[in-house]
Design an enzyme around this catalytic site. Structure first.
Site, short mmCIF file in Angstrom:
data_model
loop_
_atom_site.label_atom_id
_atom_site.label_comp_id
_atom_site.label_asym_id
_atom_site.label_seq_id
_atom_site.Cartn_x
_atom_site.Cartn_y
_atom_site.Cartn_z
N ASN A 104 -30.25 -0.40 -6.11
CA ASN A 104 -30.07 -0.11 -7.54
C ASN A 104 -31.30 0.58 -8.11
O ASN A 104 -32.43 0.22 -7.79
CB ASN A 104 -29.78 -1.40 -8.31
CG ASN A 104 -28.52 -2.06 -7.83
OD1 ASN A 104 -27.71 -1.43 -7.16
ND2 ASN A 104 -28.34 -3.34 -8.13
N VAL A 105 -31.03 1.53 -8.97
CA VAL A 105 -32.13 2.31 -9.56
C VAL A 105 -32.36 1.89 -11.01
O VAL A 105 -33.17 2.48 -11.71
CB VAL A 105 -31.83 3.83 -9.48
CG1 VAL A 105 -31.68 4.28 -8.04
CG2 VAL A 105 -30.59 4.21 -10.29
N HIS A 121 -33.67 3.34 -3.28
CA HIS A 121 -33.08 4.58 -3.81
C HIS A 121 -33.83 5.11 -5.02
O HIS A 121 -33.36 6.02 -5.69
CB HIS A 121 -31.60 4.36 -4.15
CG HIS A 121 -30.72 4.22 -2.95
ND1 HIS A 121 -29.40 3.81 -3.00
CD2 HIS A 121 -30.98 4.44 -1.63
CE1 HIS A 121 -28.89 3.79 -1.77
NE2 HIS A 121 -29.83 4.15 -0.93
N CYS A 132 -44.98 20.18 -8.29
CA CYS A 132 -46.24 19.57 -7.83
C CYS A 132 -46.05 18.15 -7.29
O CYS A 132 -46.98 17.57 -6.74
CB CYS A 132 -47.29 19.59 -8.94
SG CYS A 132 -46.96 18.43 -10.28
N CYS A 152 -47.82 21.02 -14.71
CA CYS A 152 -47.67 22.37 -14.15
C CYS A 152 -46.44 23.10 -14.68
O CYS A 152 -46.17 24.22 -14.26
CB CYS A 152 -47.62 22.29 -12.62
SG CYS A 152 -46.02 21.74 -11.99
N SER A 191 -20.97 -2.04 -1.47
CA SER A 191 -19.76 -1.67 -0.73
C SER A 191 -20.07 -1.45 0.75
O SER A 191 -19.15 -1.37 1.57
CB SER A 191 -19.13 -0.41 -1.33
OG SER A 191 -20.08 0.63 -1.35
P1 OAD Z 1 -20.72 0.62 -4.93
O1 OAD Z 1 -20.21 1.03 -6.27
O2 OAD Z 1 -20.36 1.47 -3.76
O3 OAD Z 1 -20.18 -0.85 -4.59
C1 OAD Z 1 -20.29 -1.92 -5.48
C2 OAD Z 1 -19.83 -3.17 -4.77
O4 OAD Z 1 -20.02 -4.28 -5.65
C3 OAD Z 1 -18.35 -3.18 -4.38
O5 OAD Z 1 -18.23 -3.64 -3.04
C4 OAD Z 1 -17.71 -4.18 -5.34
O6 OAD Z 1 -16.64 -4.90 -4.75
C5 OAD Z 1 -18.87 -5.10 -5.63
N1 OAD Z 1 -18.83 -5.75 -6.96
C6 OAD Z 1 -18.42 -5.22 -8.14
N2 OAD Z 1 -18.60 -6.08 -9.15
C7 OAD Z 1 -19.16 -7.21 -8.60
C8 OAD Z 1 -19.61 -8.45 -9.12
N3 OAD Z 1 -19.55 -8.74 -10.43
N4 OAD Z 1 -20.14 -9.36 -8.26
C9 OAD Z 1 -20.21 -9.09 -6.93
N5 OAD Z 1 -19.81 -7.93 -6.38
C10 OAD Z 1 -19.30 -6.99 -7.19
O7 OAD Z 1 -22.29 0.41 -5.06
P2 OAD Z 1 -23.41 0.39 -3.93
O8 OAD Z 1 -22.93 -0.26 -2.69
O9 OAD Z 1 -24.64 -0.16 -4.56
O10 OAD Z 1 -26.91 5.71 -4.59
O11 OAD Z 1 -23.60 1.95 -3.67
C11 OAD Z 1 -24.61 2.39 -2.81
C12 OAD Z 1 -25.24 3.68 -3.32
O12 OAD Z 1 -24.23 4.66 -3.56
C13 OAD Z 1 -25.91 3.53 -4.67
O13 OAD Z 1 -27.23 3.04 -4.57
C14 OAD Z 1 -25.90 4.92 -5.22
C15 OAD Z 1 -24.51 5.34 -4.79
O14 OAD Z 1 -24.32 6.66 -4.66
C16 OAD Z 1 -27.78 6.42 -5.36
O15 OAD Z 1 -27.80 6.37 -6.56
C17 OAD Z 1 -28.71 7.25 -4.60
#
Ligand code: OAD
Length: 242
Positions: A104-105, A121, A132, A152, A191
């Site tokens: 998470n960012v 990330h 720069c 710059c 996910s």
């Molecule tokens: P995703 O949006 O792909 O997945 C979110 C996950 O959280 C899913 O598996 C949902 O089932 C689960 N979820 C949703 N609500 C929930 C809750 N209240 N409690 C528990 N689980 C829950 O997000 P990420 O896996 O974080 O990259 O995605 C990975 C990366 O893809 C991110 O860091 C981002 C994105 O592109 C960048 O920003 C570079």
């Protein structure tokens, strides 16, 4: 095994563990009201994250990419950590060796008080000069577009690791070290489809860790983990510390 028993089993493991690693994704912040990437609320003007979070997208249309980040910055600025974020701070204080790896960012782990963490990330509150390389923290919302470097005048971009880009080597090394030396890996709200974080569960499992997943749904990790807990992060994670 009923849910209560599985929660108790994980709580006991955590209570005994001397080394714990936690991997979080957008699901933990969903409980603070931050939209996930792959959920139904993850779309912005019909673009998917993959269409905007890449060096090619930024080269093609930096204004569009910055508009998306301004939208996310405005939204995140109104959000606060939830009980799951705070439970991880408590866990960090309890365990001898603790490392939190977050995709998470949004900065919510830091806002909650987590200290031993890698934001692999990047961070949405940091900007980086494309000329720069200077990195600054900037909490202005919205940022005037397009933003330029105070030193710059180069074009600024979000200090975020985009699709097609590599993680900082020190973050990857630190993460691997934690994954290989942990007794427990707790995976919360991801996910499990974006690499390299998607490879972290198998790495920890191969090194002998007890792997636990907390997610609303099944994921590609569900068959590999020792315990899969289906539920909201904000309800489930605090119970693991009870
Ligand atoms: P995703 O949006 O792909 O997945 C979110 C996950 O959280 C899913 O598996 C949902 O089932 C689960 N979820 C949703 N609500 C929930 C809750 N209240 N409690 C528990 N689980 C829950 O997000 P990420 O896996 O974080 O990259 O995605 C990975 C990366 O893809 C991110 O860091 C981002 C994105 O592109 C960048 O920003 C570079």
């Amino acid at each position: 095994m009923p849910d209560q028993d599985r929660i108790r089993q994980v709580a006991q493991r955590l209570a005994r563990a001397r080394a714990v690693t936690v991997l979080t994704g957008a699901g933990i912040s969903a409980d603070s009201g931050v939209p996930t990437f792959r959920g139904a609320d993850g779309l912005w003007r019909n673009y998917r994250a993959e269409d905007l979070a890449s060096p090619e997208a930024f080269e093609r249309n930096p204004r569009l990419v910055w508009e998306w980040y301004n939208w996310r910055r405005e939204l995140i600025a109104t959000k606060s950590p939830n009980p799951a974020h705070y439970a991880l701070v408590q866990l960090e204080q309890r365990v001898g060796r603790f490392w939190l790896i977050t995709q998470n960012v949004d900065g919510l782990h830091r806002a909650a008080g987590s200290q031993n963490l890698s934001e692999i990330h990047g961070n949405i509150w940091k900007v980086r000069c494309t000329a720069c390389g200077r990195v600054d923290e900037d909490h202005t919302v919205p940022l005037a577009l397009l933003p330029h470097c105070p030193r710059c005048q180069g074009l600024l971009r979000p200090h975020i690791v985009w699709f097609g880009e590599s993680l900082a080597p020190e973050d990857l090394e630190r993460s691997h070290e934690a994954l290989r030396s942990s007794e427990v890996l707790l995976i919360i709200g991801t996910s499990g489809v974006v690499y390299p974080a998607a490879s972290f569960a198998p790495i920890a499992k191969a090194a002998g860790a007890f792997v636990v997943e907390v997610n609303l749904d099944a994921t590609p990790h569900t068959d590999l983990v020792d315990v899969s807990l289906q539920g909201r992060a904000k309800d489930t994670v605090p119970k693991l510390l009870a």
